[in-house]
Design a protein around this motif. Sequence first.
Motif, PDB file in Angstrom:
ATOM      1  N   GLY A   1       2.808  -0.427 -15.569  1.00  0.00           N
ATOM      2  CA  GLY A   1       1.622  -0.517 -14.726  1.00  0.00           C
ATOM      3  C   GLY A   1       1.782  -1.396 -13.510  1.00  0.00           C
ATOM      4  N   SER A   2       0.784  -1.298 -12.651  1.00  0.00           N
ATOM      5  CA  SER A   2       0.718  -2.063 -11.412  1.00  0.00           C
ATOM      6  C   SER A   2      -0.708  -2.555 -11.277  1.00  0.00           C
ATOM      7  N   LYS A   3      -0.874  -3.814 -11.030  1.00  0.00           N
ATOM      8  CA  LYS A   3      -2.225  -4.367 -10.920  1.00  0.00           C
ATOM      9  C   LYS A   3      -2.653  -4.453  -9.455  1.00  0.00           C
ATOM     10  N   HIS A   4      -2.186  -5.461  -8.747  1.00  0.00           N
ATOM     11  CA  HIS A   4      -2.654  -5.682  -7.382  1.00  0.00           C
ATOM     12  C   HIS A   4      -1.545  -5.543  -6.344  1.00  0.00           C
ATOM     13  N   GLU A   5      -0.421  -6.110  -6.626  1.00  0.00           N
ATOM     14  CA  GLU A   5       0.688  -6.067  -5.676  1.00  0.00           C
ATOM     15  C   GLU A   5       1.504  -4.802  -5.895  1.00  0.00           C
ATOM     16  N   PRO A   6       2.056  -4.263  -4.833  1.00  0.00           N
ATOM     17  CA  PRO A   6       2.911  -3.077  -5.019  1.00  0.00           C
ATOM     18  C   PRO A   6       4.139  -3.404  -5.876  1.00  0.00           C
ATOM     19  N   VAL A   7       4.446  -2.534  -6.790  1.00  0.00           N
ATOM     20  CA  VAL A   7       5.646  -2.637  -7.608  1.00  0.00           C
ATOM     21  C   VAL A   7       6.733  -1.853  -6.886  1.00  0.00           C
ATOM     22  N   ILE A   8       7.870  -2.472  -6.691  1.00  0.00           N
ATOM     23  CA  ILE A   8       8.977  -1.823  -5.979  1.00  0.00           C
ATOM     24  C   ILE A   8       9.719  -0.887  -6.931  1.00  0.00           C
ATOM     25  N   LEU A   9       9.844   0.357  -6.512  1.00  0.00           N
ATOM     26  CA  LEU A   9      10.596   1.370  -7.244  1.00  0.00           C
ATOM     27  C   LEU A   9      11.788   1.758  -6.377  1.00  0.00           C
ATOM     28  N   ASP A  10      12.941   1.203  -6.680  1.00  0.00           N
ATOM     29  CA  ASP A  10      14.149   1.425  -5.883  1.00  0.00           C
ATOM     30  C   ASP A  10      14.947   2.579  -6.461  1.00  0.00           C
ATOM     31  N   THR A  11      14.967   3.678  -5.735  1.00  0.00           N
ATOM     32  CA  THR A  11      15.670   4.879  -6.199  1.00  0.00           C
ATOM     33  C   THR A  11      17.140   4.907  -5.753  1.00  0.00           C
ATOM     34  N   GLN A  12      17.576   3.837  -5.130  1.00  0.00           N
ATOM     35  CA  GLN A  12      18.963   3.701  -4.678  1.00  0.00           C
ATOM     36  C   GLN A  12      19.339   4.880  -3.787  1.00  0.00           C
ATOM     37  N   ASN A  13      20.325   5.701  -4.196  1.00  0.00           N
ATOM     38  CA  ASN A  13      20.733   6.848  -3.382  1.00  0.00           C
ATOM     39  C   ASN A  13      20.533   8.155  -4.153  1.00  0.00           C
ATOM     40  N   ALA A  14      19.499   8.191  -4.978  1.00  0.00           N
ATOM     41  CA  ALA A  14      19.258   9.363  -5.826  1.00  0.00           C
ATOM     42  C   ALA A  14      18.083  10.168  -5.280  1.00  0.00           C
ATOM     43  N   GLY A  15      18.382  11.210  -4.533  1.00  0.00           N
ATOM     44  CA  GLY A  15      17.359  12.008  -3.872  1.00  0.00           C
ATOM     45  C   GLY A  15      16.397  12.688  -4.823  1.00  0.00           C
ATOM     46  N   THR A  16      16.907  13.280  -5.896  1.00  0.00           N
ATOM     47  CA  THR A  16      16.031  13.934  -6.863  1.00  0.00           C
ATOM     48  C   THR A  16      15.133  12.908  -7.529  1.00  0.00           C
ATOM     49  N   VAL A  17      15.691  11.770  -7.884  1.00  0.00           N
ATOM     50  CA  VAL A  17      14.893  10.706  -8.502  1.00  0.00           C
ATOM     51  C   VAL A  17      13.789  10.275  -7.545  1.00  0.00           C
TER      52      VAL A  17
ATOM     53  N   VAL B   1      -0.241   8.141 -11.035  1.00  0.00           N
ATOM     54  CA  VAL B   1      -0.408   6.992 -11.922  1.00  0.00           C
ATOM     55  C   VAL B   1      -1.118   5.888 -11.152  1.00  0.00           C
ATOM     56  N   PRO B   2      -2.249   5.412 -11.676  1.00  0.00           N
ATOM     57  CA  PRO B   2      -2.967   4.342 -10.973  1.00  0.00           C
ATOM     58  C   PRO B   2      -2.073   3.124 -10.741  1.00  0.00           C
ATOM     59  N   GLY B   3      -2.178   2.570  -9.562  1.00  0.00           N
ATOM     60  CA  GLY B   3      -1.406   1.386  -9.222  1.00  0.00           C
ATOM     61  C   GLY B   3      -0.949   1.440  -7.788  1.00  0.00           C
ATOM     62  N   LYS B   4      -0.256   0.396  -7.407  1.00  0.00           N
ATOM     63  CA  LYS B   4       0.334   0.321  -6.069  1.00  0.00           C
ATOM     64  C   LYS B   4       1.843   0.324  -6.238  1.00  0.00           C
ATOM     65  N   TRP B   5       2.473   1.271  -5.601  1.00  0.00           N
ATOM     66  CA  TRP B   5       3.918   1.481  -5.752  1.00  0.00           C
ATOM     67  C   TRP B   5       4.565   1.476  -4.383  1.00  0.00           C
TER      68      TRP B   5
END
Length: 130
Positions: free
Chosen positions: A65-81, A92-96
């Motif tokens: 989950g994510s509450k108030h601050e954006p959660v960093i989702l680092d997909t690196q070099n994976a285009g499909t991901v 999904v509710p939250g800040k991403w």
Amino acid sequence: MPDTIDIAPGKAYLKGKILLPLSKSISNRLLIMHFLSHGKVSPGSLSSADDTILMGSLLRIISSGSKHEPVILDTQNAGTVFRFITAVASIVPGKWLLTGDERMKHRPVQALVDALKDMGADIEYTGEIG
């Protein structure tokens, strides 16, 4: 034996196993199905590819989950991901904050973002649009 099988919706639920070859593409799709079904679809054996490991890791982060601050989702070099996680994070509710390596930041995503926005997703670019 036929090459294809037609499955029509009925009143009963389907139950069974489907054995698929191990590939990062299929494994990533199974992980998404597992996530979206809240564990009702069991992925079984998965590829050990870096992209599959990354997908599982990012889905676990989203699950927490994510509450108030954006959660960093680092997909690196994976285009499909990146593309799959963009779609999942949009429901999904939250800040991403989706990101990747420098090369990933220049890959086109505008068509996907536009489609998700048309369906009601709240997405903003933090860098170059598209």
